[in-house]
Scaffold this motif. Structure first.
Motif, short mmCIF file in Angstrom:
data_model
loop_
_atom_site.label_atom_id
_atom_site.label_comp_id
_atom_site.label_asym_id
_atom_site.label_seq_id
_atom_site.Cartn_x
_atom_site.Cartn_y
_atom_site.Cartn_z
N PRO A 101 23.56 15.97 5.96
CA PRO A 101 23.39 15.05 4.78
C PRO A 101 23.59 15.59 3.60
O PRO A 101 24.36 16.64 3.65
N ARG A 125 25.09 11.27 12.37
CA ARG A 125 24.01 12.20 10.95
C ARG A 125 23.00 12.74 11.98
O ARG A 125 21.78 12.18 12.52
N GLY A 127 20.06 16.82 11.27
CA GLY A 127 19.04 16.86 10.58
C GLY A 127 19.12 18.43 10.51
O GLY A 127 19.32 18.72 11.54
N HIS A 219 11.56 17.05 7.31
CA HIS A 219 13.18 17.36 7.82
C HIS A 219 14.00 16.33 6.91
O HIS A 219 15.59 16.40 6.86
N GLU A 220 13.30 15.32 6.91
CA GLU A 220 14.46 13.91 6.06
C GLU A 220 14.34 14.25 4.36
O GLU A 220 13.67 14.43 4.17
N GLU A 222 15.33 12.23 2.25
CA GLU A 222 14.49 10.81 1.25
C GLU A 222 12.62 11.30 1.75
O GLU A 222 12.17 11.49 0.14
N LYS A 224 12.22 14.02 1.38
CA LYS A 224 10.90 15.25 0.48
C LYS A 224 11.63 14.82 -0.62
O LYS A 224 11.26 15.61 -1.44
N THR A 241 24.19 17.20 -1.54
CA THR A 241 23.04 16.30 -1.03
C THR A 241 21.79 15.83 -1.71
O THR A 241 21.98 14.47 -2.46
N TYR A 245 22.03 11.96 -3.42
CA TYR A 245 20.99 11.45 -3.06
C TYR A 245 20.21 11.47 -4.11
O TYR A 245 19.00 11.28 -4.74
#
Length: 303
Positions: A101, A125, A127, A219-220, A222, A224, A241, A245
């Motif tokens: 990301p 993609r 992670g 891990h994602e 979004e 977090k 990142t 986001y």
């Protein structure tokens, strides 16, 4: 190794992950007696015990702990071989670039298409939990990774570094500061592994605060950020990142004493095809174009 032996290696890796023969058998869709028998056969083949079973449960022996990374690497190599065999059978040359990301693979793919018009290029993609695994098992040929990563079986080259930011709810008392001190941020719970942010861990220790390690972390990105927005703690993200986001209910702020996020390029150590080596060259040549932060800065109306 034969297919049966590879299957036994897989059984070993799954039991090592579960440390419970019953759960491992369910995960592998075999009965527990079959699993126990196959592990015993593997132990006989290797000449060492892999597990110790007692009233306290199942644990790896010293030999089991030492051999586990080799077993995992063997399974990943077998998976990579199968993928590349299927690709060769289709008669088309293909190259997949993985990206974390905040990073961009597009400039590399554009360069590859210009150099190799017949090459089938695509992206995956990745992670924190699979940026290396996808390379080792053949899903990705070249990975844009965030360092540090385990280097076993890989060739890794650094590309550049970018600063990191602390992400907080916009309503947090610290959110109105233009720059934060790590000691202040250390008051908050960390929503990622302390190993990823050693500066936070050291600040906690300086202040006499406990450093808790959760069984797992999201891990994602979004996920977090959802937890940050709920006021559960702080997340530290690379600037690209955090900016990609960005959300109206969150704020990303500079932190004094927070080290940068280093970005590198990685590929399987034994692979050296012409398109792959060209992709590595492109990654180095185009490194200033490989973050979403750069693209956002160049977008119309961004100034």
């Amino acid at each position: 190794m034969s297919e049966l032996s590879l299957r036994r290696v897989e059984y070993f890796v799954v039991v090592a992950a579960e440390l419970n023969f019953g759960r491992a058998a369910e995960r592998l869709h075999v009965t527990q007696p079959v699993l126990s028998r196959q592990i015993a056969l593997l132990e006989r083949e290797l000449g060492v015990p892999l597990f110790e079973r007692s009233s306290r449960g199942t644990s790896l022996t010293e030999a089991g702990r030492e051999l586990l990374p080799d077993a995992q690497a063997m399974l990943q190599s077998a998976a990579a071989l199968q993928r590349r065999g299927r690709q060769a059978a289709r008669g088309t040359q293909r190259l997949v670039v993985g990206f974390m990301p905040g990073l961009l693979a597009t400039p590399i793919l554009q360069g590859l298409r210009a150099a190799f018009p017949a090459l089938d290029v695509s992206t995956v993609r990745t992670g924190w939990d699979d940026q290396v695994e996808t390379i080792l098992d053949g899903r990705v040929d070249l990975g844009l990774v965030r360092l540090p990563v385990p280097t076993r079986g890989l060739t890794v080259r650094p590309l550049f570094a970018e600063h990191r930011l602390a992400v907080l709810p916009r309503t947090h008392p610290l959110a109105d500061r233009s720059e934060l001190d790590m000691d202040a941020v250390a008051e908050l719970e960390l929503l990622q592994s302390p190993d990823a942010v050693p500066e936070w861990r050291e600040a906690r220790r300086r202040r006499g605060l406990p450093v808790s390690v959760a069984p797992s972390y999201p891990h994602e990105v979004e996920v977090k950020l959802e937890q940050v927005a709920l006021g559960l703690g702080v997340a530290f993200l690379p600037a690209s990142t955090a900016r990609f986001y960005s959300r109206p209910d969150l704020i990303a702020t500079e932190v004094t004493g927070l080290g940068p996020s280093e970005v590198g390029v990685a590929w399987a150590a034994r692979r050296r095809s012409e398109p792959l080596m060209r992709a590595v060259e492109l990654a180095h040549a185009l490194r200033t174009s490989l973050t979403t932060e750069r693209v956002l800065d160049e977008a119309p109306g961004s100034h």
